[in-house]
Write a protein that holds these residues in place. Sequence first.
Motif, PDB file in Angstrom:
ATOM      1  N   THR A   1       0.824  -1.212   0.000  1.00 59.20           N
ATOM      2  CA  THR A   1       0.000   0.000   0.000  1.00 59.20           C
ATOM      3  C   THR A   1       0.855   1.258   0.000  1.00 59.20           C
ATOM      4  N   ILE A   2       1.847   1.311   0.893  1.00 60.23           N
ATOM      5  CA  ILE A   2       2.709   2.496   0.966  1.00 60.23           C
ATOM      6  C   ILE A   2       3.601   2.572  -0.264  1.00 60.23           C
ATOM      7  N   GLY A   3       4.101   1.415  -0.726  1.00 61.04           N
ATOM      8  CA  GLY A   3       5.004   1.401  -1.871  1.00 61.04           C
ATOM      9  C   GLY A   3       4.362   1.907  -3.149  1.00 61.04           C
ATOM     10  N   LYS A   4       3.089   1.577  -3.373  1.00 63.88           N
ATOM     11  CA  LYS A   4       2.389   2.041  -4.574  1.00 63.88           C
ATOM     12  C   LYS A   4       2.407   3.566  -4.667  1.00 63.88           C
ATOM     13  N   MET A   5       2.357   4.225  -3.517  1.00 66.66           N
ATOM     14  CA  MET A   5       2.309   5.677  -3.508  1.00 66.66           C
ATOM     15  C   MET A   5       3.713   6.284  -3.444  1.00 66.66           C
ATOM     16  N   SER A   6       4.568   5.737  -2.569  1.00 66.18           N
ATOM     17  CA  SER A   6       5.832   6.406  -2.273  1.00 66.18           C
ATOM     18  C   SER A   6       6.921   6.153  -3.307  1.00 66.18           C
ATOM     19  N   ILE A   7       6.996   4.945  -3.878  1.00 64.97           N
ATOM     20  CA  ILE A   7       8.089   4.636  -4.806  1.00 64.97           C
ATOM     21  C   ILE A   7       8.081   5.565  -6.024  1.00 64.97           C
ATOM     22  N   PRO A   8       6.944   5.716  -6.739  1.00 67.18           N
ATOM     23  CA  PRO A   8       6.953   6.648  -7.884  1.00 67.18           C
ATOM     24  C   PRO A   8       7.230   8.092  -7.469  1.00 67.18           C
ATOM     25  N   GLU A   9       6.645   8.507  -6.334  1.00 69.19           N
ATOM     26  CA  GLU A   9       6.779   9.904  -5.899  1.00 69.19           C
ATOM     27  C   GLU A   9       8.218  10.216  -5.502  1.00 69.19           C
ATOM     28  N   LEU A  10       8.831   9.347  -4.692  1.00 73.28           N
ATOM     29  CA  LEU A  10      10.200   9.590  -4.240  1.00 73.28           C
ATOM     30  C   LEU A  10      11.191   9.444  -5.391  1.00 73.28           C
ATOM     31  N   SER A  11      10.951   8.502  -6.285  1.00 71.61           N
ATOM     32  CA  SER A  11      11.838   8.336  -7.445  1.00 71.61           C
ATOM     33  C   SER A  11      11.780   9.570  -8.346  1.00 71.61           C
ATOM     34  N   ARG A  12      10.584  10.102  -8.532  1.00 72.55           N
ATOM     35  CA  ARG A  12      10.422  11.296  -9.370  1.00 72.55           C
ATOM     36  C   ARG A  12      11.186  12.487  -8.798  1.00 72.55           C
ATOM     37  N   ARG A  13      11.256  12.545  -7.463  1.00 73.23           N
ATOM     38  CA  ARG A  13      11.942  13.670  -6.815  1.00 73.23           C
ATOM     39  C   ARG A  13      13.456  13.461  -6.729  1.00 73.23           C
ATOM     40  N   GLY A  14      13.941  12.277  -7.119  1.00 72.76           N
ATOM     41  CA  GLY A  14      15.386  12.067  -7.172  1.00 72.76           C
ATOM     42  C   GLY A  14      16.010  11.448  -5.943  1.00 72.76           C
ATOM     43  N   TYR A  15      15.234  10.812  -5.081  1.00 73.71           N
ATOM     44  CA  TYR A  15      15.803  10.163  -3.898  1.00 73.71           C
ATOM     45  C   TYR A  15      16.518   8.871  -4.299  1.00 73.71           C
ATOM     46  N   ASP A  16      17.510   8.484  -3.497  1.00 75.98           N
ATOM     47  CA  ASP A  16      18.315   7.299  -3.769  1.00 75.98           C
ATOM     48  C   ASP A  16      17.439   6.041  -3.786  1.00 75.98           C
ATOM     49  N   GLU A  17      17.530   5.242  -4.852  1.00 79.69           N
ATOM     50  CA  GLU A  17      16.639   4.090  -5.015  1.00 79.69           C
ATOM     51  C   GLU A  17      16.862   3.038  -3.933  1.00 79.69           C
ATOM     52  N   LYS A  18      18.120   2.794  -3.568  1.00 75.47           N
ATOM     53  CA  LYS A  18      18.386   1.783  -2.542  1.00 75.47           C
ATOM     54  C   LYS A  18      17.765   2.189  -1.206  1.00 75.47           C
ATOM     55  N   LEU A  19      17.863   3.468  -0.881  1.00 81.85           N
ATOM     56  CA  LEU A  19      17.285   3.931   0.384  1.00 81.85           C
ATOM     57  C   LEU A  19      15.759   3.862   0.334  1.00 81.85           C
ATOM     58  N   ILE A  20      15.178   4.201  -0.817  1.00 80.10           N
ATOM     59  CA  ILE A  20      13.715   4.128  -0.957  1.00 80.10           C
ATOM     60  C   ILE A  20      13.232   2.700  -0.726  1.00 80.10           C
TER      61      ILE A  20
END
Length: 434
Positions: free
Chosen positions: A122-141
């Motif tokens: 549930t959280i991943g569906k929302m946060s992964i695209p949003e955080l990736s779009r903003r440029g956060y480190d993928e491993k940390l996400i």
Amino acid sequence: MDLLTQSLILAAILFVFLAGGLWVAMALAAVGLVSITLGSSAPPGLIMATTVWGSTATWTLAALPLFVWMGEILFRTRLSEDMFAGLAPWMGRLPGRLVHVNILGCAVFAAVSGSSAATAATIGKMSIPELSRRGYDEKLILGSLAGSGTLGLLIPPSIILIVYGVSAEVSIVRLFIAGILPGLMLCGLFMAYTMAWSLLNPSRTPAFDIKMTIMEKIRASGRLIPVMALIVFVIASIYRGWATATEAAACGVAGALIISAVTGSLSWKSFIESLMGATRTSCMIIFIVAGASFLSVAMGFTGIPRSLTQFIQEMNLPPYALLAALTLLFAVLGCFLDGISVVVLTTAILLPMVEAAGIDLLWFGIYVVLVVEMSQITPPVGFNLFVIQGLTGRNIFWIAYAALPFFLLMIVAVALIVLFPEIATWLPGRLSDG
């Protein structure tokens, strides 16, 4: 036939059944039938019928499908979107910034869902695209999501704590209360690591780009208030003694339906989907509990648990050495079985020796859940890894590597509750004093 030969035969049969893809519940029941046949002349069919009925026809277990249904209802609301919108504006000043939304969002949804996989999904569906779009480190996400998703097993109301409480005959209310401080501690460890990583890698942390006034932040967080109020009410009603776990779960379902209706997410389709989803999940869990209960009784006929307990006692292992061995055992089992299966499979065999070693069964329940949490992010059968792989398409071993720091933090959490058992026992003690 001597006990060692019986033990090896039963272990081999169980391994063959599980490796062959047989349902866990059926594999446990089949091994129970074989163990009674080998170990006694008792009628296995009659024992199975009475054990399965006795283990499932309990008022305590009624809380399980209700809490699952509450999570299913809220899963179909805009809860994940509301959490991101409500939490993100407050994270800008913290090192790590919006990655903390992963951790806190999982903690909030864990208190709603009680399921590790559902929390991560549930959280991943929302946060992964949003955080990736903003440029956060993928491993940390992905690492923070995999680790924080396991909070669904510990923060009450937890499905696995209900299963353990029924299997070990420990108060589910006290287990729920005991899980609060360890859950907050683990959440704090995850946030501390995220802040430390961000401070050490400032170039890989994007600037905070959400500009809002205090009133705008409060309004954005307002959509979270109904869900947070429901969580607080459910836990408080249990803690204060206003309701049993089952009654609190029923109130939680009613509250979830009201929130879903008010937010416009409730329709006849979503209602049926949530009901059927909860039915499937609950039947699977109760089926496993029934199979494990029959295996527990069957093992008693063989004398293996009694002999194993006596053997452990004669070794005079100190509690720390015993817990170290059990941690390794649970970690290995967790590589091949889901958390609930690990708990119900081992409870019957381990609890007598745990009691003989003088270990509090309430504390042991929290310890078991923490160790099982670790197995949720270990390959090849880490369920959170599968969930995140489905969301991202990344290799499961790469995701496991990204989650490694959070796996190590769980080991730290296990060490802390072993050294300071009051982390798990203090709140339940206050409940008893009250």
